[in-house]
Enzyme design. Structure first.
Site, PDB file in Angstrom:
ATOM      1  N   SER A 100     -16.895  53.599  12.135  1.00  0.00           N
ATOM      2  CA  SER A 100     -16.738  52.150  11.847  1.00  0.00           C
ATOM      3  C   SER A 100     -16.710  51.584  10.243  1.00  0.00           C
ATOM      4  CB  SER A 100     -17.703  51.657  12.592  1.00  0.00           C
ATOM      5  OG  SER A 100     -17.709  51.721  14.026  1.00  0.00           O
ATOM      6  N   HIS A 105     -10.630  43.141   0.151  1.00  0.00           N
ATOM      7  CA  HIS A 105      -9.848  43.429  -0.732  1.00  0.00           C
ATOM      8  C   HIS A 105      -9.462  41.827  -1.411  1.00  0.00           C
ATOM      9  CE1 HIS A 105      -9.128  47.466  -0.123  1.00  0.00           C
ATOM     10  NE2 HIS A 105      -8.832  47.213   1.221  1.00  0.00           N
ATOM     11  N   CYS A 128     -16.585  50.423  16.720  1.00  0.00           N
ATOM     12  CA  CYS A 128     -16.951  51.193  18.032  1.00  0.00           C
ATOM     13  C   CYS A 128     -18.162  51.211  18.448  1.00  0.00           C
ATOM     14  CB  CYS A 128     -16.264  52.733  17.943  1.00  0.00           C
ATOM     15  SG  CYS A 128     -17.129  53.643  16.639  1.00  0.00           S
TER      16      CYS A 128
END
Length: 250
Positions: A100, A105, A128
């Site tokens: 995970s 960005h 997950c």
């Protein structure tokens, strides 16, 4: 699915949230454009973004395993955080829990022929297990000057209960907007595009009202004439609508 499902083994569902925000600013002169980009770079450098992602990890109940971050020249920054949905350690640790992650960005942008500059932030949260990235939505919206918000959420794979029955979703959802605070929703116009058969959910939001002073970089709205205010407001709204609709308006 209101009751908790008794699963056989690990919850294999992967939940992926893609969160994109746009901040719009009116910077007319070349110097103002340059100063705006510098300001954004300072405000949202990799250190601050790292702190935001740490908070996101705490909100969704994930443990931070490792962090990598980078500031770019001339502008922009990236941060990647590896997370787990429970403490890692001991012989019984599941190796696949550390797949995970949370990433961010930034994309500051301006053009000499356009008086409106923009700043985009892309955040992706993939988990997950039982944790859900949707818990961090309201915090993320509040962490940035969110003029336009684009959110994608998808649940992949399946998990099984004790009897072997497959589950392709372990929580109720009809719209991403269900997870956004009402006070926030009232400030935006929004549309949904959902593919329920594939557990794909998409929401776009655009701010309803423009407070002109909030969009002027190092200028006071009182210094503008009524005609200038009208022109600037029109330019800002045009930029926002183009980004929101994904097409140029002439």
């Amino acid at each position: 699915m209101g009751e908790k499902i008794s699963l056989y083994g690990f919850n294999n569902l992967t939940k992926a949230l893609s969160f994109n925000i746009y901040d719009i600013c009116y910077a007319r002169s070349p110097q103002a454009k340059s100063d705006y980009i510098k300001y954004i770079d300072e405000q949202y450098n990799s250190e601050r973004l790292t702190n935001i992602l740490r908070d996101v990890s705490d909100l969704i109940g994930a443990q931070v395993l490792s962090i990598s971050k980078q500031d770019y020249d001339p502008q922009g920054a990236s941060v990647n955080v590896l997370i787990a949905d429970q403490p890692i350690g001991g012989a019984g640790a599941h190796a696949h829990l550390d797949k995970s992650h949370v990433t961010v960005h930034t994309f500051p942008e301006s053009h000499p022929d356009n008086d409106v500059s923009t700043f985009r932030v892309d955040i992706d949260v993939a988990t997950c297990g039982e944790i859900s990235p949707l818990k961090a939505l309201n915090y993320l919206i509040g962490s940035f000057d969110s003029d336009i918000i684009v959110i994608d959420y998808r649940v992949r794979g399946f998990t099984r209960d004790m009897g072997g029955k497959k589950y392709f979703l372990d929580h109720e959802i009809t719209s991403i907007q269900d997870y956004i605070e009402e006070s926030t929703r009232k400030r935006y116009d929004a549309i949904d595009v959902n593919v329920y058969q594939s557990n794909i959910f998409h929401t776009k939001m655009i701010l309803k009202e423009i407070d002109l002073q909030q969009y002027l970089f190092k200028r006071d709205v009182k210094d503008l004439t009524d005609e200038e205010r009208e022109i600037v407001t029109k330019d800002l709204r045009k930029e926002m609508l183009e980004i929101y609709s994904g097409m140029n308006i002439y």
